[in-house]
Write an enzyme that holds these catalytic residues in place. Structure first.
Site, short mmCIF file in Angstrom:
data_model
loop_
_atom_site.label_atom_id
_atom_site.label_comp_id
_atom_site.label_asym_id
_atom_site.label_seq_id
_atom_site.Cartn_x
_atom_site.Cartn_y
_atom_site.Cartn_z
N GLY A 15 0.79 -1.24 0.00
CA GLY A 15 0.00 0.00 0.00
C GLY A 15 0.82 1.28 0.00
O GLY A 15 2.05 1.27 0.03
N LYS A 151 -4.37 5.46 12.83
CA LYS A 151 -5.73 5.92 12.63
C LYS A 151 -6.19 5.64 11.19
O LYS A 151 -5.33 5.57 10.32
CB LYS A 151 -5.84 7.39 12.97
CG LYS A 151 -5.35 8.34 11.86
CD LYS A 151 -5.72 9.76 12.18
CE LYS A 151 -5.00 10.72 11.31
NZ LYS A 151 -5.33 10.81 9.92
N LEU A 183 2.73 13.13 17.40
CA LEU A 183 3.48 12.94 18.66
C LEU A 183 4.94 12.61 18.40
O LEU A 183 5.76 12.60 19.31
CB LEU A 183 2.83 11.84 19.50
CG LEU A 183 1.45 12.21 20.07
CD1 LEU A 183 0.86 11.03 20.81
CD2 LEU A 183 1.56 13.41 21.00
N HIS A 243 -4.66 14.69 15.85
CA HIS A 243 -3.41 15.47 15.92
C HIS A 243 -3.57 16.72 16.80
O HIS A 243 -2.76 16.97 17.68
CB HIS A 243 -2.95 15.90 14.52
CG HIS A 243 -2.77 14.75 13.56
ND1 HIS A 243 -2.31 13.52 13.95
CD2 HIS A 243 -2.96 14.66 12.22
CE1 HIS A 243 -2.24 12.73 12.88
NE2 HIS A 243 -2.63 13.39 11.83
N ARG A 375 6.34 26.70 16.44
CA ARG A 375 6.01 26.31 15.06
C ARG A 375 6.45 24.87 14.83
O ARG A 375 7.64 24.55 14.88
CB ARG A 375 6.69 27.25 14.07
CG ARG A 375 6.18 27.04 12.65
CD ARG A 375 6.53 28.18 11.71
NE ARG A 375 7.96 28.33 11.64
CZ ARG A 375 8.61 29.51 11.66
NH1 ARG A 375 7.95 30.64 11.76
NH2 ARG A 375 9.91 29.54 11.59
C1 BG6 Z 1 -2.51 12.70 8.16
C2 BG6 Z 1 -3.78 13.08 7.44
O1 BG6 Z 1 -2.80 12.15 9.40
O2 BG6 Z 1 -1.71 13.85 8.35
C3 BG6 Z 1 -3.47 13.79 6.14
O3 BG6 Z 1 -4.56 11.93 7.20
C4 BG6 Z 1 -2.52 14.94 6.36
O4 BG6 Z 1 -4.67 14.26 5.54
C5 BG6 Z 1 -1.30 14.48 7.16
O5 BG6 Z 1 -2.11 15.42 5.09
C6 BG6 Z 1 -0.41 15.64 7.52
O6 BG6 Z 1 0.77 15.18 8.08
P1 BG6 Z 1 2.07 16.07 8.04
O7 BG6 Z 1 3.05 15.32 8.86
O8 BG6 Z 1 2.46 16.23 6.61
O9 BG6 Z 1 1.68 17.39 8.63
#
Ligand code: BG6
Length: 487
Positions: A15, A151, A183, A243, A375
């Site tokens: 996948g 998730k 995290l 998140h 940030r």
């Molecule tokens: C994932 C979401 O958990 O986090 C996505 O399913 C999102 O939609 C991604 O784009 C963002 O992760 P990062 O680490 O790029 O901020």
């Protein structure tokens, strides 16, 4: 803990998550010698694959330096440690084969092998896969078994509880690692040290001094063909409930007794218990439409133009929610969670806005509120917006920054990717950065009524243009609850 042989079994090896994230992460950890010395990798999926065809899928994401012979050789060594087993997710045979392969390894090493099972599979097969791992593949002797899942952990409170109950029937909490990759991010991990390692921060971290907390996530691209997946979840399930809530608990929690996983997670759960379910009146929902003037095709594509999205979808791609933490520390302080796809920039941050200075002696209206900003990405930084004297003659006030930007302060340090850290944590048995069952249960308690309301009433999101800041109503919600935007 890194003594002895280990096996990393990746379900869903064919996948997207596997090829883009997990295999490259395993390679980087292998390259940097951060994995246990004797680790073998088994990929498992339904497709007809071999190690060479699997390699073709993930190699391009591994960023192997082809101009470096040593690295090229190390990559070949990494590939040699991989094998692939084809099997169904819900029948015994494949799992028996996995166990046989591990048993052979045990014969070779003459000792039980520690087993990490990583589920990079759709959530509808979480249950059969874990059931069959338990039935056929558990470690023997004193070796451990750990199961990593990502998730979505259910769709709402009921389905999430069913999954948690199912897992609890098979494994102990110490064997379950629920990933929330936020995290694993440097600045999210930094929150605990910033808060509890600095004398000047602790005394002002409360309702007496803080006016508002904003935790935001923005992406400057749309669903890009992932609309079919996204439409089943929406931005609240995709980002906010997990998140952003994880970050909120780290910002709001009391000081834990120690920094061990249980003490920290106990404090996080206490924060969640103080939060009531979010109500629709405290939320602004948005959905992006294409900007006909955009220079990119993505920018001209609206959410409803994504092939996988039903034409009448009311799924939000943007949401701002106002939450309250009802305890002595935070009573009256608004917590804003704000997240959006296809907005003006890619950024995730925590912004702590302090109250106005009491007894202003300067020209009225000149003082801006102090803000501490963490940030998270891109370009990790901690900076404080504060008032100083405008340099030079005169005695004017000016807003300025105390700025700790990581790429100038820590030039030569490579920050590990979230997945690298988290996989190392699983191998070390360090659970602090993983979501415990009760945290998950509360996060769903807080958001399920809202999600049901939105879905049952088909609440229409406000349209916003691709590349904009999102609906203006979001700023209004924040202003009304006491946040001051500095102009
Ligand atoms: C994932 C979401 O958990 O986090 C996505 O399913 C999102 O939609 C991604 O784009 C963002 O992760 P990062 O680490 O790029 O901020």
């Amino acid at each position: 803990d890194f003594i002895g042989p280990h096996v990393f079994v990746l379900f869903g090896a064919s996948g997207d998550l596997a090829k883009k994230k997990i295999y490259p992460t395993l390679w980087w950890l292998f390259r940097d010698k951060l994995l246990p010395k004797d680790t073998l990798f088994i990929g498992y999926a339904r497709s007809d694959l071999t190690v060479p065809t699997l390699r073709e899928k993930f190699e391009k994401f591994c960023k192997v330096r082809t101009d470096d012979p040593e690295q090229k050789a190390a990559f070949e060594e990494f590939i040699k440690r991989n094998s692939y087993i084809k099997g169904q997710y819900d029948t015994d045979e494949g799992y028996e084969n996995v166990n046989t392969a591990i048993a052979q390894m045990e014969e070779l090493y003459k000792t039980p092998v520690k087993r990490l099972f990583y589920l990079a599979v759709p959530q509808n097969v979480f249950q059969p896969v874990t059931k069959l791992i338990k039935k056929h593949c558990m470690a023997t002797g004193d070796a451990w078994t750990r199961v990593v899942i990502e998730k979505p952990f259910g769709y709402d409170d009921v389905t999430s509880k069913a999954l948690s109950d199912h897992l609890a029937g098979l494994f102990t909490e110490e064997q379950i690692y629920r990933i929330d990759h936020y995290l694993g991010k440097e600045m999210v991990q930094n929150l605990v040290i910033l808060r509890f390692g600095n004398r000047f921060i602790s005394p002002s971290w409360n309702r007496d001094h803080i006016a508002a907390v904003t935790i935001s996530f923005k992406e400057d691209f749309g669903t890009q063909g992932r609309g079919g997946y996204f439409d089943n979840s929406g931005i609240i399930r995709d980002i906010m409930q997990n998140h952003l809530m994880q970050i909120l608990t780290l910002v709001a929690m009391e000081k834990p007794a120690t920094i061990n996983a249980e003490d920290i997670r106990n404090e996080k759960v206490k924060v969640l218990k103080c939060i009531k379910p979010v109500e629709l009146k405290d939320v602004v929902l948005g959905q992006y439409v294409g900007d006909p003037e955009s220079k990119t095709e993505d920018g001209r594509t609206g959410y409803l133009d994504d092939a996988g999205v039903p034409k009448d979808s009311v799924t939000p791609t943007f949401a701002t929610a106002l939450l309250r933490v009802n305890n002595e520390r935070w009573d009256g302080v608004p917590f804003f969670l704000r997240c959006g796809k296809a907005v003006n920039e890619r950024k995730a941050e925590v912004r702590i806005q302090y109250k106005d200075v009491a007894g202003d002696i300067f020209d009225k209206g000149k003082l801006k509120r102090d803000e501490l900003v963490i940030r998270v990405q891109p370009n990790e930084a901690v900076y404080m917006k504060l008032m100083t004297k405008k340099p030079g003659f005169g005695f004017d006030t000016e807003e300025c920054e105390l700025d700790l930007t990581y790429n100038s302060r820590y030039k030569d340090i490579r920050l590990p990717d979230a997945y690298e850290r988290l996989i190392c944590d699983v191998l070390s048995g360090f659970q602090y950065n993983f979501v415990r069952t009760d945290e998950l249960e509360h996060a769903w308690r807080i958001f399920t009524p809202l999600l049901k309301k939105i879905e049952n009433d088909r609440v229409k999101p406000i349209q916003y243009k691709f590349g904009s800041r999102g609906p203006e109503e979001s700023d209004q919600l924040m202003r009304d609850a006491g946040y001051v935007f500095s102009g």
